[in-house]
Design an enzyme around this catalytic site. Structure first.
Site, mmCIF file in Angstrom:
data_model
loop_
_atom_site.group_PDB
_atom_site.id
_atom_site.type_symbol
_atom_site.label_atom_id
_atom_site.label_comp_id
_atom_site.label_asym_id
_atom_site.label_seq_id
_atom_site.Cartn_x
_atom_site.Cartn_y
_atom_site.Cartn_z
ATOM 1 N N THR A 1 0.829 -1.217 0.000
ATOM 2 C CA THR A 1 0.000 0.000 0.000
ATOM 3 C C THR A 1 0.856 1.256 0.000
ATOM 4 O OG1 THR A 1 -1.821 -1.117 1.069
ATOM 5 C CG2 THR A 1 -1.712 1.242 1.411
ATOM 6 N N TYR B 1 -8.091 0.081 -3.513
ATOM 7 C CA TYR B 1 -7.010 0.628 -4.354
ATOM 8 C C TYR B 1 -6.114 -0.517 -4.838
ATOM 9 C CZ TYR B 1 -4.693 -0.247 0.023
ATOM 10 O OH TYR B 1 -4.227 -0.873 1.144
ATOM 11 N N THR C 1 1.723 -4.309 4.195
ATOM 12 C CA THR C 1 1.616 -4.588 5.629
ATOM 13 C C THR C 1 1.020 -5.968 5.923
ATOM 14 O OG1 THR C 1 -0.566 -3.563 5.796
ATOM 15 C CG2 THR C 1 1.343 -2.136 6.193
ATOM 16 N N ASP C 2 0.303 -6.546 4.940
ATOM 17 C CA ASP C 2 -0.421 -7.792 5.228
ATOM 18 C C ASP C 2 0.499 -8.938 5.657
ATOM 19 O OD1 ASP C 2 -2.711 -6.478 4.668
ATOM 20 O OD2 ASP C 2 -3.233 -7.601 2.864
ATOM 21 N N LYS D 1 0.574 -7.753 12.807
ATOM 22 C CA LYS D 1 -0.458 -6.829 12.341
ATOM 23 C C LYS D 1 -1.706 -7.145 13.156
ATOM 24 C CE LYS D 1 -2.671 -4.878 8.299
ATOM 25 N NZ LYS D 1 -2.811 -4.831 6.851
ATOM 26 N N GLU E 1 3.585 -36.656 26.299
ATOM 27 C CA GLU E 1 3.192 -37.761 25.411
ATOM 28 C C GLU E 1 3.178 -37.300 23.961
ATOM 29 O OE1 GLU E 1 2.775 -41.085 25.757
ATOM 30 O OE2 GLU E 1 3.713 -40.522 27.670
HETATM 31 C C1 SIN Z 1 -1.008 -3.012 2.813
HETATM 32 O O1 SIN Z 1 0.105 -2.819 2.382
HETATM 33 O O2 SIN Z 1 -1.433 -2.376 3.823
HETATM 34 C C2 SIN Z 1 -1.987 -3.978 2.227
HETATM 35 C C3 SIN Z 1 -1.574 -4.565 0.955
HETATM 36 C C4 SIN Z 1 -0.292 -5.337 1.035
HETATM 37 O O3 SIN Z 1 -0.029 -5.970 2.041
HETATM 38 O O4 SIN Z 1 0.430 -5.324 0.029
#
Ligand code: SIN
Length: 343
Positions: free
Chosen positions: A32, A46, A110-111, A183, A302
């Protein structure tokens, strides 16, 4: 005359030294932070991974005050499409660059940022700072968080105190360690938590904590000659989860290891567990984690004896990274269990 020449030379060297800035390489992989859309109001819908690294750098001219910056495009993907191939390319490039620069910043979606961060934390062979950064809002949004996050990440990578801390994530003014960062929010700019090492305020770096687990130069893993990684998958536990169809199908299709996102402290439905016991005898490695967002997983004696490995307090996606790397070195369950304690 000789004195005058020496004075001029000293002034010239002094001026150059005063200007010598740390060298920071920015490696872009998409996300993103490089996302774009027509509407300034949109923070969903987006396209991630559109803008190139030079656009990201030019958007923050203040970076030049912090470091001598170079940019490289490693990939340009939505991080939900991250691959082992990109991980290996990124890690190898970092290992090459770390002998030439003072620090590296990696722009990333971020994913899956926490997975890439932990992977690099286990395979990079340097003390120098490596910082992952992203954004929750695309570059085109009102109040986009990417530029500030990028500024902070470069400030962190250029800071001499960042040496030896392992791979870090810089998001929303926080410094978070790769092993523990997660996250924890789908859309909020304050989306990352756990593994708090400190803060970045107005470009100034403050550390208040440290990560005690082995990382970077102190790990057993070496990806320099690897072209692929072993296949490891994650299975989620839930009520009535007893058929074992997915576990068997994955094993028959080449999965070498499974991470179970167990319930509570790592419980697995009895019927599912019977299937897993059978697959353990056939050579599958099984690490038990939890679908609960924090805490240790308890594997009884076990279960340990028959091959179940505790993922300790690693979440399923991090446990998967470690099991993959462990399987590049050994099939010995005891050794793998030791590494889960060490890393
Ligand atoms: C993000 O970056 O927040 C979402 C999309 C991604 O992980 O590429």
């Amino acid at each position: 005359m000789r004195k005058l020449l020496l004075c001029i030379m000293a002034l010239f060297i002094g001026a150059n030294m005063a200007e010598a800035k740390p060298k920071v390489a920015i490696l872009a992989t998409g996300g993103t932070i490089a996302g774009s859309t027509d509407s300034k109001l949109a923070t969903t819908g987006y396209t991630a991974g559109v803008l190139g690294v030079e656009v990201l750098i030019q958007a923050v001219p203040e970076l030049k005050n912090l470091a001598d910056i170079t940019g490289e495009q490693i990939a340009n993907v939505d991080s939900s499409n991250m691959t082992d191939e990109i991980w290996l390319k990124l890690a190898k490039r970092c290992n090459e660059l770390l002998s030439k620069v003072d620090g590296i910043v990696i722009t990333h979606g971020t994913d899956t940022m926490e997975e890439t961060a932990y992977f690099l934390n286990l395979v990079l062979k340097s003390d120098k700072a490596v910082v992952l950064v992203g954004a929750m809002r695309p570059a085109t949004a009102i109040s986009a968080d990417g530029p500030k996050n990028l500024y902070n990440a470069v400030a962190l990578a250029a800071n001499p105190n960042a040496k030896g801390k392992g791979v870090m994530v810089a998001m929303n003014d926080k410094i978070l360690g790769a092993r523990d960062v997660q996250k924890t929010h789908t859309l909020n700019v304050n989306a990352f938590d756990f593994g708090n090492l400190g803060y970045i305020v107005d470009g100034k770096v403050f550390f208040n904590s440290t990560n005690l687990k082995a990382h970077t130069k102190k790990t057993d893993f070496d990806i320099s000659k690897l072209k692929t990684l072993p296949k490891v998958d994650i299975l989620y536990t839930y009520s009535n989860d007893g058929s074992g169809v997915a576990a068997k199908a994955l094993f028959e299709n080449g999965t070498k290891g499974l991470v179970i996102a167990g319930s509570g402290a790592g419980s697995i439905h009895t019927a599912q567990k019977e299937v897993l016991k059978d697959l353990l005898k056939k050579g599958l490695k099984v690490a038990v984690s939890s679908r609960v967002k924090s805490g240790f997983v308890a594997v009884g004696d076990e279960d340990k004896k028959i091959g179940f490995i505790s993922a300790q307090d690693l979440n399923p996606q991090k446990a998967r990274v470690l099991l993959m790397l462990a399987l590049t070195k050994t099939n010995d369950t005891k050794k793998i269990a030791e590494w889960f304690l060490k890393y």
